[in-house]
Every structure is written in structure tokens, then in C-alpha cells.
Design a protein around this motif. Structure first.
Motif, short mmCIF file in Angstrom:
data_model
loop_
_atom_site.label_atom_id
_atom_site.label_comp_id
_atom_site.label_asym_id
_atom_site.label_seq_id
_atom_site.Cartn_x
_atom_site.Cartn_y
_atom_site.Cartn_z
N GLY A 229 1.19 -0.89 0.17
CA GLY A 229 0.14 -0.04 -0.09
C GLY A 229 0.97 1.66 0.15
N LYS A 230 2.40 1.11 -0.09
CA LYS A 230 2.88 2.42 0.06
C LYS A 230 3.79 2.53 -1.55
CE LYS A 230 3.67 2.11 4.84
NZ LYS A 230 2.86 2.90 5.41
N ARG A 231 3.91 4.19 -1.81
CA ARG A 231 4.36 4.88 -2.43
C ARG A 231 5.81 4.69 -2.31
NH1 ARG A 231 2.48 10.37 -1.95
NH2 ARG A 231 2.81 9.23 0.76
N ILE A 232 6.10 4.02 -3.63
CA ILE A 232 7.90 3.89 -3.05
C ILE A 232 8.80 3.60 -4.80
CG2 ILE A 232 9.80 1.79 -3.48
CD1 ILE A 232 7.49 1.47 -1.41
N VAL A 233 9.24 4.63 -4.57
CA VAL A 233 10.17 5.11 -5.64
C VAL A 233 11.23 4.54 -5.40
CG1 VAL A 233 11.98 6.93 -5.72
CG2 VAL A 233 9.57 7.62 -5.74
N VAL A 234 12.07 3.72 -6.65
CA VAL A 234 13.18 3.27 -6.91
C VAL A 234 14.35 3.96 -8.13
CG1 VAL A 234 14.60 1.19 -7.76
CG2 VAL A 234 12.17 0.39 -6.56
N VAL A 235 15.77 4.03 -7.17
CA VAL A 235 16.38 4.89 -8.27
C VAL A 235 17.46 4.06 -8.87
CG1 VAL A 235 18.71 6.45 -8.51
CG2 VAL A 235 16.27 6.42 -6.70
N GLY A 236 17.09 3.88 -10.43
CA GLY A 236 17.91 3.73 -11.29
C GLY A 236 16.83 2.17 -12.02
N VAL A 237 17.91 1.59 -13.11
CA VAL A 237 17.10 1.12 -13.85
C VAL A 237 17.77 -0.47 -13.96
CG1 VAL A 237 17.63 1.63 -16.38
CG2 VAL A 237 14.93 0.55 -15.87
N GLY A 238 18.99 -0.50 -13.35
CA GLY A 238 20.13 -1.46 -13.87
C GLY A 238 18.93 -3.71 -12.89
N ALA A 239 19.83 -3.97 -13.08
CA ALA A 239 19.14 -5.45 -12.64
C ALA A 239 19.25 -5.32 -11.44
CB ALA A 239 20.24 -6.27 -13.02
N SER A 240 19.81 -5.23 -10.44
CA SER A 240 18.55 -5.06 -9.01
C SER A 240 18.00 -3.78 -9.05
CB SER A 240 20.27 -3.99 -8.16
OG SER A 240 20.54 -3.12 -8.32
N ALA A 241 17.60 -2.59 -9.43
CA ALA A 241 16.91 -2.06 -9.00
C ALA A 241 15.87 -2.59 -9.61
CB ALA A 241 17.51 -0.24 -10.48
N VAL A 242 15.24 -3.28 -10.66
CA VAL A 242 14.67 -3.98 -11.60
C VAL A 242 14.11 -4.88 -10.71
CG1 VAL A 242 13.27 -5.15 -13.74
CG2 VAL A 242 14.91 -2.87 -14.03
#
Length: 497
Positions: A229-242
């Protein structure tokens, strides 16, 4: 003759028990392990010839390679409990490995030690054909089996706190529930410490003032259920980020937004296109300029996340990819994270995941405290041409051709020649032979050969005395009878002269 990696084999191995018998038979046929030949250290009888730090994939194959080379007096320490070594079931969160299933990895030239042999023994040849990529937890199961069948002496729950010189030896101080002593002495130390083995997670400065409960690096232990239920921001788009974005979405996050500095998604794994035995063999022999050129290009183009991992995210309607959107400033606004971006817009989120990878930085390694600044780095040795600068690449250690550290100033830390960087930190100097699945066996063979050469040279006088003292005859003296020359032989010889 070429063989189809998909074609079912007429294997006679129908269980792991049968495969283990085959492994032992193969080892016997190859005379592995070789008899120990290393001369003992006279002054310190309790000295270990080699201590390997890390019991994951790198440490396991390094340990096997040393035993194959006839170096038996070794110990392998891992800070994690048994079955938890490496990233595979801790912070690695992909569903499957990126590497093609047929790669031989740590098998060290033995077909019976490959993942394929392990998998088909468990599930059969038809299942092998149907398999696309290796499930991540199964790779960990395979490594546990590899350790078991080879009887590798990994000591778990033992952390190496410091590595310090003591005369011509190295003193390793230990801690942890599995430690049998507070310290040990070793002639050589192998840092088989994996992806973060010569550095630390890359933590951008914009989270410095953000309370720790509001963010995590992708390598941290994350309670994904708490993100429901939380809003999440992920910094990056490499394998670990994805992979971390997918975990959050599957745990029920309200939304996940990737903030990506790049203007478009990386799509091509450049180094995969040139991988070959020739590349592995040639890389350490290339000039500094050529090695920098290849590594810098690879880092700048960035390895893309696997297709399956990316689709694992994009199939969720509440997943968003924001390109050309760098994070510029982060602050806490009441109980929300306020993120200012390069687009001039601000986002609000409840939690931030940093998919920012790992940095190589010997100064970050506590084991090397007191002398890490004496290690020669690439930026000490090589000045790239204009436009090719790369501060991160410049922090890689500039290694000798045997994986050991070199001194920044000759004579200041000669003991560095006893420490081997068999981890991702070796990539800039020697190539990807000490961290990734494709080249790990070649790297381990190379490492063991170099350690063997040093151990022999350092004990040359003892080996010389062994040569002089060896007196086991192959012939007993009863295998022949001395015969006189025939009549006239001497006369003929003189006439010919």
C-alpha cells in the motif's frame, strides 16, 4: 563436432547419489586432489599456506583449484551461516540467473560438476530441454551440492575483521560464532569476496539527511511486506533496481516509480557480445589504454536488466519508468519523502530503494584498515584521454598479473604481494574472471597456478634439499649385466679417429 546444448543425452545418471559417485570416479581418474607438495613453514608450524575469505562461488572454486594444485593446507572462512553464502538467497532478488543455463561456471573442466549434470540428475534430460534460465534459489542449491561433493572445508559464521602483516606472514583476526580462534596466520590470503568484495554499496549523497527507515539500498535486508500500500521510488534501472521494484510490486505496493538519469533504457549487454576464450586470455595482456577503453565503454553503456526481470515489473499497471529524471534533492516533509528531480518536478513517496549498485574502493574495506591507501589504483597509474574520464573506474585497484595488490609507493607495503583480490575488483586489471559465472573456472586455475609458483619460489631451498635428499631408486641394479666390448672394437675405433 558441435553438440546441441538442448538435445537430450542418453545419461546413465538418474539421481544425485549416482552423480556423486561419478564425480568421485572422475576425480580419481584425474588424480585429484594432488598430493600436498608445499614445504611447511619451519618457524611457525601452525601457519596456513592459504586462507580464502568467502565461501560463495568464488571461494568454493578457488578452494577446489588450490587442492587440485596440491595445496592442501588451506582454510575457507565465510561470515554467513551455511547455505547463505553469497547474494543468491539474501539480497539477489531476480527470479532466474541472467547467464545461459549451459555455461559451465565453477565446474573446473569436469562435466560431472556442471550445473547441467546436477540438474539432469535431479529432474531428467527432458526437463533440461524445457528449462529456460536457472532459477536463482536452485543455483544456491547447486553451489551447496558442489561444496558437499567436493568436501570443501568452509567454516561458516566466521568473519575476518583485519588482515595485518606479521613478519613475512599475514595475521587475520577473526570473530563470529563459528570462529575457533581469535586469529590465524597465513602465507597467502585470497579475498574471494564477490560483488562487494573490494568496496561497498554505492549510496548517493542525496539520502544523507533522510532518516534510515525511509530508504534502503538494494543489497540491504528489506521488509517488502511492510511496503504494501506504499508509494515506492526506485532509483536506477539496472538489474538490482528492477528486481527490487518487482518484489515491491508483488508485495502489494500502491505504486513503484523508477527514476532514471538516462534518456532511454539500456538494451544491449555489450560485453556478452565479445565474450570468448580469446578475450579472457588477452585482456590482462592488453595495454592500459585498451583495458580502460573496454571497461569504460562497458560501464558507460551499462548492462541492461534481463528481459524477464523487466517484464516482471512492466506487467503491473502501477509501475512507471521515468527517463531523463535524475534525483537532485531529497528531504522529509512530515511523514513523506519529497524528491526534487531534474525535470523541475517533485515527487512524493513513502519509501525509496537505491538500485545504485556497488562501488570499488579499497579504502572502504575494514579488513585493510591502516594500509588501504598504500594500494596502487588505476587513477594512480593511468591518465585517460579527454572525454574518457571515469572516477569510479579510477578507484579500481591496479593489480599485478597474479591478482595481488601493488604498492602505490614501492617499499611502503611489501606485504600487499600476499593478498589476492579474487573478486569483482580485479575486473579492470585482469578481466571478468573472478566474479561472474562465465570465466570463474579460468580465473581460479590462473589464481592457483600463481599462488603455487610463489609458494614454491619462497621455499626454494627446502625444495632444493628435497631434490638432493631424494634417493628412491627406480632401478635396483639387477636389470642388466655389464658386457665387455667385442674383440677388435677398440682397434676399429682408433682407426676411425
Amino acid at each position: 563436432m558441435a553438440y546441441d546444448v538442448q538435445k537430450p543425452l542418453q545419461s546413465t545418471v538418474n539421481s544425485l547419489a549416482e552423480l556423486e559417485l561419478r564425480v568421485r570416479d572422475d576425480l580419481a581418474c584425474l588424480c585429484y586432489p594432488a598430493a600436498n607438495w608445499v614445504a611447511p613453514t619451519v618457524s611457525e608450524p601452525q601457519v596456513h599456506d592459504v586462507v580464502v575469505i568467502g565461501g560463495g562461488m568464488c571461494g568454493l572454486v578457488a578452494g577446489f583449484a588450490l587442492r587440485v594444485a596440491g595445496i592442501a593446507n588451506i582454510r575457507i572462512f565465510d561470515r554467513n551461516r551455511a547455505g547463505m553464502e553469497g547474494p543468491w538467497i539474501t539480497y539477489a532478488r531476480m527470479e532466474t540467473l541472467r547467464s545461459p543455463k549451459q555455461l559451465t561456471g565453477p565446474a573446473y573442466g569436469m562435466a560431472s560438476l556442471t550445473f547441467r549434470a546436477y540438474f539432469t540428475a535431479r529432474f531428467g534430460n527432458d526437463s533440461w530441454v524445457a528449462l529456460d534460465k536457472i532459477p536463482r534459489p536452485m543455483w544456491m542449491e547447486y553451489l551447496c551440492w558442489y561444496r558437499k561433493v567436493l568436501d570443501l572445508p568452509v567454516e561458516n559464521s566466521v568473519e575476518v575483521k583485519t588482515i595485518e602483516p606479521e613478519g613475512e606472514l599475514m595475521r587475520l583476526t577473526l570473530c563470529g560464532d563459528g570462529a575457533r580462534e581469535s586469529s590465524v596466520l597465513a602465507r597467502k590470503v585470497v579475498m574471494a569476496t564477490g560483488r562487494d568484495g573490494l568496496g561497498r554499496p554505492s549510496i548517493p549523497g542525496f539520502v544523507n539527511d533522510l532518516p534510515r527507515k525511509y530508504w534502503a539500498h538494494s543489497s540491504h535486508d528489506i521488509d517488502f511486506e511492510a511496503l504494501r500500500g506504499k508509494r515506492i521510488v526506485v532509483v536506477g534501472v539496472g538489474a538490482s533496481a528492477v528486481d527490487n521494484a518487482a518484489e515491491a510490486l508483488e508485495a502489494g505496493a500502491a505504486e513503484v516509480r523508477h527514476l532514471i538519469r538516462r534518456k532511454e533504457m539500456p538494451r544491449i549487454n555489450k560485453l556478452m557480445g565479445i565474450g570468448s576464450f580469446g578475450f579472457t586470455a588477452a585482456f590482462p595482456k592488453l595495454s592500459d589504454a585498451r583495458r580502460w577503453q573496454i571497461m569504460n565503454y562497458s560501464l558507460r553503456t551499462q548492462t541492461p536488466a534481463p528481459r524477464g526481470s523487466t517484464m516482471r515489473v512492466s506487467r503491473h499497471p502501477n509501475a512507471y519508468f521515468h527517463f531523463d529524471t535524475a534525483v537532485e534533492k531529497v528531504k522529509l516533509d512530515h511523514d513523506e519523502i519529497l524528491i526534487e528531480t531534474s525535470q523541475g518536478e517533485a515527487l512524493r513517496a513513502d519509501f525509496m530503494i537505491l538500485g545504485t549498485g556497488f562501488g570499488v574502493d579499497p579504502l572502504a574495506r575494514k579488513e585493510l584498515d591502516g594500509y588501504a591507501d598504500k594500494i596502487l589504483l588505476w587513477h594512480d597509474r593511468f591518465t585517460p584521454p579527454p572525454g574518457e574520464e571515469n572516477a569510479d573506474l579510477g578507484k579500481f585497484p591496479y593489480l599485478a598479473n597474479d591478482f595481488t595488490f601493488l604498492e602505490r609507493e614501492p617499499g611502503q607495503a611489501p606485504w600487499l604481494a600476499n593478498i589476492y583480490s579474487f573478486n569483482s575488483g580485479a575486473a579492470a586489471s585482469l578481466g571478468k574472471v573472478s566474479g561472474d559465472i562465465p570465466g570463474i573456472s579460468e580465473g581460479a586455475a590462473w589464481l592457483s597456478r600463481e599462488i603455487a609458483a610463489k609458494l614454491y619460489a619462497e621455499s626454494f631451498e627446502q625444495h632444493w634439499q628435497r631434490l638432493l635428499a631424494y634417493d628412491t631408486p627406480e632401478l635396483r641394479g639387477d636389470e642388466w649385466t655389464a658386457s665387455p666390448l667385442p674383440d677388435g672394437a677398440q682397434t676399429i675405433a682408433l682407426k676411425q679417429a
